[in-house]
Design an enzyme around this catalytic site. Structure first.
Site, PDB file in Angstrom:
ATOM      1  N   ASP A 177       0.875  -1.169   0.000  1.00  0.00           N
ATOM      2  CA  ASP A 177       0.000   0.000   0.000  1.00  0.00           C
ATOM      3  C   ASP A 177       0.915   1.223   0.000  1.00  0.00           C
ATOM      4  O   ASP A 177       1.520   1.552   1.016  1.00  0.00           O
ATOM      5  CB  ASP A 177      -0.895  -0.032   1.246  1.00  0.00           C
ATOM      6  CG  ASP A 177      -1.733   1.238   1.403  1.00  0.00           C
ATOM      7  OD1 ASP A 177      -1.684   2.113   0.507  1.00  0.00           O
ATOM      8  OD2 ASP A 177      -2.432   1.349   2.432  1.00  0.00           O
ATOM      9  N   LYS A 212       3.098  11.577  -3.199  1.00  0.00           N
ATOM     10  CA  LYS A 212       2.126  10.811  -3.981  1.00  0.00           C
ATOM     11  C   LYS A 212       1.154  11.759  -4.691  1.00  0.00           C
ATOM     12  O   LYS A 212       0.648  11.463  -5.774  1.00  0.00           O
ATOM     13  CB  LYS A 212       1.353   9.868  -3.059  1.00  0.00           C
ATOM     14  CG  LYS A 212       0.345   8.970  -3.779  1.00  0.00           C
ATOM     15  CD  LYS A 212      -0.323   8.033  -2.793  1.00  0.00           C
ATOM     16  CE  LYS A 212      -1.389   7.157  -3.428  1.00  0.00           C
ATOM     17  NZ  LYS A 212      -1.995   6.242  -2.436  1.00  0.00           N
ATOM     18  N   ASP A 218     -13.061   5.300   1.206  1.00  0.00           N
ATOM     19  CA  ASP A 218     -11.628   5.282   1.504  1.00  0.00           C
ATOM     20  C   ASP A 218     -11.068   6.706   1.531  1.00  0.00           C
ATOM     21  O   ASP A 218     -10.856   7.324   0.487  1.00  0.00           O
ATOM     22  CB  ASP A 218     -10.918   4.427   0.431  1.00  0.00           C
ATOM     23  CG  ASP A 218      -9.406   4.324   0.664  1.00  0.00           C
ATOM     24  OD1 ASP A 218      -8.888   4.964   1.603  1.00  0.00           O
ATOM     25  OD2 ASP A 218      -8.746   3.599  -0.108  1.00  0.00           O
ATOM     26  N   GLU A 274      -7.297   0.695  -4.446  1.00  0.00           N
ATOM     27  CA  GLU A 274      -7.302   0.590  -2.987  1.00  0.00           C
ATOM     28  C   GLU A 274      -8.643   0.113  -2.417  1.00  0.00           C
ATOM     29  O   GLU A 274      -8.655  -0.798  -1.589  1.00  0.00           O
ATOM     30  CB  GLU A 274      -6.855   1.924  -2.371  1.00  0.00           C
ATOM     31  CG  GLU A 274      -5.354   2.132  -2.565  1.00  0.00           C
ATOM     32  CD  GLU A 274      -4.875   3.564  -2.386  1.00  0.00           C
ATOM     33  OE1 GLU A 274      -5.680   4.409  -1.951  1.00  0.00           O
ATOM     34  OE2 GLU A 274      -3.701   3.835  -2.683  1.00  0.00           O
TER      35      GLU A 274
END
Lengths: 635, 200
Positions: A25, A93, A219, A197
Site C-alpha cells: 500500500d 504521492k 476510503d 485501494e
C-alpha cells in the site's frame, strides 16, 4: 474452476514451493507491506502486515536526501523534516503524474518548502523537487519507499520476492497509474498488478463469503479520497461504479487547522520559516488525531520566533472540515446515482484509510447510508492486506482460486475532434479490460496525416480534460474529405492503463502508442472534472454548439472553394459573385463567436450553393454515362 | 460446462495462432436465446463464469502471448455483457445480427404522433428545468419510463416475426422502435441528471 488448478508437470504447488509475493500500500502519508503465510498443510492462509525491526507496521512516506542521494526513509527521514525541510520530501504521492503547471500552490501539497527546480523549462515534464542530491521526481522518491518495503519483506520472508501487487487510488488517472508503475520498475520490483485501494480493502474484508450483496467502500486516506460500489458474489468482486478526488484527504484536514491557527494569530504562511511551517503542520496533525478521543486540545507553535498557544475544540474542528467532508458525501451520492442504486440497497459500508477515524466522517457516512459503517479491520492496514491476498492468488499459491477482481475505469477516455471537442471512446465506469474502436475520417481534401490527441475526463471541451498523449497517423493516401476511414482503437488493460492505435482501413496503414502521458493539467481540475461535468452542463453545451457550428462553417467554405476551383465555369457571373460574397461574409461571421449569426450565414451559403451542387451532380452523371469512370473526375 | 470451456480454451488461448476467434453473436457467447427478453440472472452468472476463465489475471505467469489474448477475450466479454445489459444496445445487436444497421444520427423517425410527443417532452423538460420544478421533472420521468417500456414490448413482439417475413415495412418499423428507445433513454438520463442536480 478445476482446469485452472491443473499445474504443469513438475510445477505442482506443494507447500514448500509457495512463491514469495507481497502486497504494497503506497500511501500519501504512510506505506505498508503485507504477505500471506501458509502453514505446512497448504490449507491455512494468514495474511499479515510485515513490521520493521522495531515492530512498526507503517513506514512514513518520507524520503530524506543527502549529497549522494536518498540517505534515509520513513521515521528517520521524518525526524529530519523540521531541521532540513528542503531535503526532506513528503506527500509526494500527490505529485505523481503531475506537471509543474499543476501546482500553483505548493503549500496545498504539504511539500510546502520543497522548492520547485528553477531550470525546469518544459512545462509538460513531470514535476521535480530540488534537493542537495539534485532534482528529484516524485516517481524517484516513491521508488525509494518501495525499495525500503521490498528490503523489509525480503528480510522478513527470507528469500527472493517474486512479485508485488501495488495499490493505487481508484480515482487515479492514466498518468498517475503509469507513474506508479514506473516507480515500481525503478525500484526493481516485478509488478504483478496495480489494483485499486477500495477493491483491495473489499478483498481483505472477505465480504464475498455471503451471497450476492452490494458493498460501498469509503476510503479517505492522507491525500486521496475514493468511493467504490461493489457487487460481491462467490469470490467475484465486481466494481459497479467508482468515483473520488485524487487531491482530497487527511492532509487537507491538517491544512485547515494550520490555516485556522494562522488566522487566529494574524499571520500568513509566508511569515513562518520553513522549519516553523513543518512543525506547525506536525502539531496540526497531532491535534487532529487527538480530537478523535478528546473534546478539545491545545496547539503550540511559533510564528517568526514568537510563541503562540491556541485551544481547538472538536466542534470547532468539525466546523473547519465540514466543507471537505460534505464534498466526499456528495461524491458518494453521485456514485450511487451512476450505479443506479439508492443508499438503502447497500448491505455494508466499509471505512478505509486513517482519516476515517475522524468522528465527523463516521457520523456523516452513517447518516447517508443509514447504518453503522464497518471498521473491524484496522483502516490503516486493510488495503495492504487485500493487496497481499490478491498477490498470493495471482501467483497461484492460494487455494482460493475463485477470487477475481473486476474493476472499472474511473474517468472517460476519448480523442480530440474538430473544434476542440472531445469524443469519448471509453466511458467512465466501463468494466476493464476494455477495447473499443471508433471510426473517424479526414476533414480536408487531400489530407495525408491525422493528429490524434488522447484525453481523459468528463467534460466536452479539450481544454477541460487531461491531455494524455498526442501522436500522428501518417501516409494516408490523398482522398477527398470524408473518404478515408480511420479506425482509432482504445485498449485499457486490467491495471487501467491505456494503449491507443489508429489504422486507415482502406490502405491498412497503422500507428500506435503506449500512452506515456504528458503531465499538463491543474491538479484541482482532475478533482473537479466529474462534478463539473454536471454543474457546467449548460456552459458546456453552449461551447459545444459554437464549436460545432464553426467546424461546420469552415468545412462548408472549404468544400465550396474546392468545387469552385474545378467547376466555376458552370456558374454565371451573378451566381459566382453571390457565392464569393457569401463566403467572405461567413468568414467574418466566424470571428463573432456568435452561434446564431454563424448558423444564419451557413444557411445562406448553403442555399446559394444548392443549385451549384445540382449542376455539378448533373455533370458527374453525364461524364459517367459517357464511359468515364466517376473516380477520374473526382479531384 | 467445464469440459466445454476447456475445449474453448484449447481452441483459442492455447492455439499457436496469433488471433482468437471472438464469438460475434453475444447471445451465443452468453448461451442465451436470441430474443429481446433476457434472463438477467442467467446472464450475470454466465458473465462471471466467462470472466473467471478468461480474465487476464488467470494468465499471470503464463506465456505473454496467452496473457495478451486473455486481455482481448476478457474485453470482448465485457463488451458483450454491456451490450446485452442495455435494452437499446441489445435491440440494435439483434438487428445487426440480421444484417440491419441503424445510424442514430441519420435515421429519421417516420411517426408523426411520436415526433409531436417528442417535441412536447422536450418543451416540458426545458420548462421544468428552467423553473427548477423537481416534481414536474419526476412526473415527466415516470411518463417517459412508461413509454420506454411500451417501446421495448413492441420491439420484442415485432422482432419475433423478422425471421419468417422478409418485409421492408417490418424492418423499418423495428428501426423506428429502436430510434424511439434511443430517444427515451437519452431523455431519461437527462431527466435523472436534472433531478439529481436539483436535489443537491
Amino acid at each position: 474452476m478445476a482446469i485452472l488448478k491443473i499445474s504443469e508437470p513438475g510445477q505442482s504447488p506443494l507447500p514448500h514451493q509457495f512463491k514469495k509475493v507481497i502486497g504494497i500500500d503506497l500511501g500519501t502519508t504512510n506505506s505498508l507491506v503485507a504477505a500471506v503465510s501458509h502453514d505446512g498443510s497448504g490449507e491455512g492462509e494468514f495474511p499479515a502486515v510485515l513490521n520493521d525491526l522495531e515492530g512498526r507496521a507503517m513506514l512514513p512516506s518520507v524520503v530524506h536526501y543527502g549529497i549522494d542521494g536518498a540517505d534515509c526513509v520513513g521515521h528517520e527521514a521524518m525526524a529530519l523534516a523540521a531541521q532540513d525541510p528542503f531535503n526532506t520530501l513528503a506527500s509526494f504521492k500527490r505529485l505523481m503524474g503531475r506537471g509543474i503547471d499543476d501546482i500553483d500552490d505548493l503549500q496545498q501539497f504539504n511539500v510546502a518548502n520543497d522548492t520547485v527546480s528553477t531550470d525546469q523549462k518544459k512545462s509538460t515534464a513531470m514535476i521535480r523537487l530540488a534537493t542537495v542530491a539534485g532534482d528529484i521526481t516524485p516517481l524517484e522518491a516513491s521508488a525509494e519507499i518501495l525499495k525500503s518495503l521490498f528490503n523489509r519483506a525480503q528480510a522478513r520472508l527470507g528469500g527472493p520476492i517474486e512479485g508485488a501487487v501495488i495499490t493505487v487510488p481508484a480515482y487515479f488517472d492514466d498518468a498517475q497509474r503509469q507513474a506508479t508503475k514506473d516507480a515500481a520498475s525503478l525500484a526493481g520490483l516485478k509488478l504483478l498488478r496495480l489494483i485499486n485501494e477500495p477493491t483491495a480493502a473489499a478483498v481483505a474484508y472477505g465480504l464475498d463469503k455471503a451471497d450476492d450483496r452490494l458493498v460501498v467502500i469509503y476510503d479517505l486516506g492522507g491525500g486521496t479520497f475514493d468511493v467504490s460500489i461493489l457487487q460481491l458474489s462467490d469470490g467475484v468482486f465486481e466494481v459497479l461504479a467508482t468515483s473520488g478526488n485524487s487531491s482530497l484527504g487527511g492532509d487537507d484536514f491538517d491544512l485547515a487547522i494550520v490555516q485556522w491557527a494562522l488566522t487566529q494569530v494574524g499571520c500568513v504562511a509566508d511569515d513562518l520559516s520553513p522549519s516553523e511551517y513543518r512543525r506547525l503542520l506536525a502539531s496540526a496533525r497531532a491535534v487532529k488525531q487527538q480530537l478523535t478521543e478528546s473534546e478539545a486540545k491545545s496547539i503550540d507553535f511559533t510564528c517568526a520566533n514568537e510563541r503562540h498557544q491556541l485551544n481547538l475544540s472538536r466542534d470547532q474542528f468539525n466546523a473547519l472540515i465540514t466543507p471537505l467532508v460534505n464534498t466526499t458525501v456528495e461524491v458518494c451520492r453521485s456514485s450511487l446515482h451512476d450505479a443506479g442504486l439508492t443508499p438503502a440497497e447497500i448491505a455494508d459500508v466499509v471505512l478505509v484509510g486513517g482519516s476515517t477515524r475522524v468522528p465527523l466522517v463516521q457520523e456523516r457516512v452513517a447518516e447517508l447510508f443509514q447504518q453503522k459503517p464497518k471498521v473491524d479491520v484496522d483502516p490503516d492496514k486493510v488495503v495492504a492486506l487485500g493487496a497481499a491476498i490478491q498477490a498470493d492468488v495471482l501467483i497461484g499459491n492460494s487455494s482460493n482460486a475463485d477470487l477475481l477482481l473486476l474493476d472499472v475505469t474511473p474517468l472517460s477516455l476519448g480523442i480530440e475532434t474538430m473544434g476542440g471537442l472531445v469524443e469519448k471512446i471509453i466511458h467512465r465506469n466501463t468494466s476493464i479490460p476494455s477495447s473499443r474502436g471508433q471510426e473517424f475520417t479526414t476533414y480536408k481534401d487531400g489530407q495525408t496525416a491525422l493528429a490524434i490527441h488522447v484525453l481523459q475526463g468528463e467534460r466536452d471541451l479539450v481544454a477541460d480534460c487531461r491531455s494524455l498523449a498526442r501522436f500522428e497517423l501518417r501516409g494516408i493516401p490523398p482522398m477527398v474529405a470524408g473518404a478515408a476511414r480511420i479506425e482509432v482503437t482504445f485498449k485499457v488493460d486490467a491495471d487501467g492503463l491505456l494503449e491507443v492505435s489508429a489504422q486507415e482501413i482502406i490502405t491498412g496503414i497503422t500507428a500506435n502508442i503506449q500512452v506515456k502521458p504528458s503531465y499538463g493539467l491543474a491538479d484541482n481540475e482532475i478533482a473537479e472534472m466529474l462534478k463539473a461535468s454536471y454543474s457546467y452542463a449548460e456552459q458546456d453545451r453552449d461551447a459545444r454548439m459554437l464549436a460545432e457550428q464553426k467546424v461546420e462553417a469552415i468545412g462548408l467554405i472549404d468544400a465550396v472553394k474546392a468545387a469552385l476551383l474545378v467547376d466555376a465555369d458552370l456558374l454565371d457571373e451573378q451566381q459566382l459573385g453571390d457565392i464569393r460574397q457569401s463566403i467572405e461574409t461567413l468568414l467574418l461571421d466566424i470571428d463573432t463567436n456568435n452561434t446564431l449569426i454563424i448558423s444564419q450565414s451557413v444557411a445562406i451559403l448553403g442555399r446559394e450553393t444548392e443549385s451549384f451542387a445540382a449542376l455539378r451532380m448533373d455533370q458527374s452523371i453525364r461524364t459517367a454515362l459517357q464511359g468515364k469512370n466517376l473516380d477520374d473526375v473526382v479531384e | 460446462m467445464r469440459r466445454k470451456l476447456h475445449r474453448l480454451i484449447n481452441r483459442t488461448i492455447e492455439s499457436k495462432t496469433h488471433t482468437v476467434k471472438l464469438e460475434k453473436n453475444f447471445f451465443k457467447l452468453f448461451e442465451l436465446p436470441q430474443q429481446f427478453d433476457t434472463d438477467s440472472v442467467a446472464m450475470k452468472r454466465r458473465f462471471r463464469v466467462l470472466q473467471r476463465n478468461f480474465h487476464p489475471d488467470r494468465y499471470i505467469g503464463k506465456p505473454p502471448q496467452e496473457h495478451r489474448l486473455a486481455v482481448q477475450l476478457s474485453a470482448h466479454i465485457n463488451t458483450a455483457f454491456a451490450t446485452l445489459s442495455d435494452p437499446v444496445k441489445r435491440a440494435e445487436h439483434l438487428l445487426n445480427l440480421q444484417g440491419i444497421e441503424i445510424d442514430h444520427q441519420q435515421s429519421t423517425i417516420k411517426d408523426n404522433v411520436f415526433l409531436l410527443k417528442q417535441m412536447e417532452f422536450r418543451e416540458t423538460l426545458e420548462q421544468a428545468a428552467f423553473e427548477k420544478d423537481r416534481l414536474a421533472l419526476s412526473n415527466i420521468l415516470t411518463e417517459v419510463s412508461d413509454d420506454f417500456k411500451v417501446c421495448q414490448i413492441e420491439f420484442a413482439k415485432k422482432i419475433v416475426n423478422l425471421n419468417s417475413t422478409e418485409s421492408q415495412s417490418l424492418t423499418d418499423s423495428l428501426c423506428n422502435e429502436v430510434s424511439k428507445m434511443y430517444f427515451y433513454q437519452s431523455l431519461s438520463n437527462e431527466l435523472n441528471t436534472n433531478i439529481r442536480l436539483l436535489s443537491q
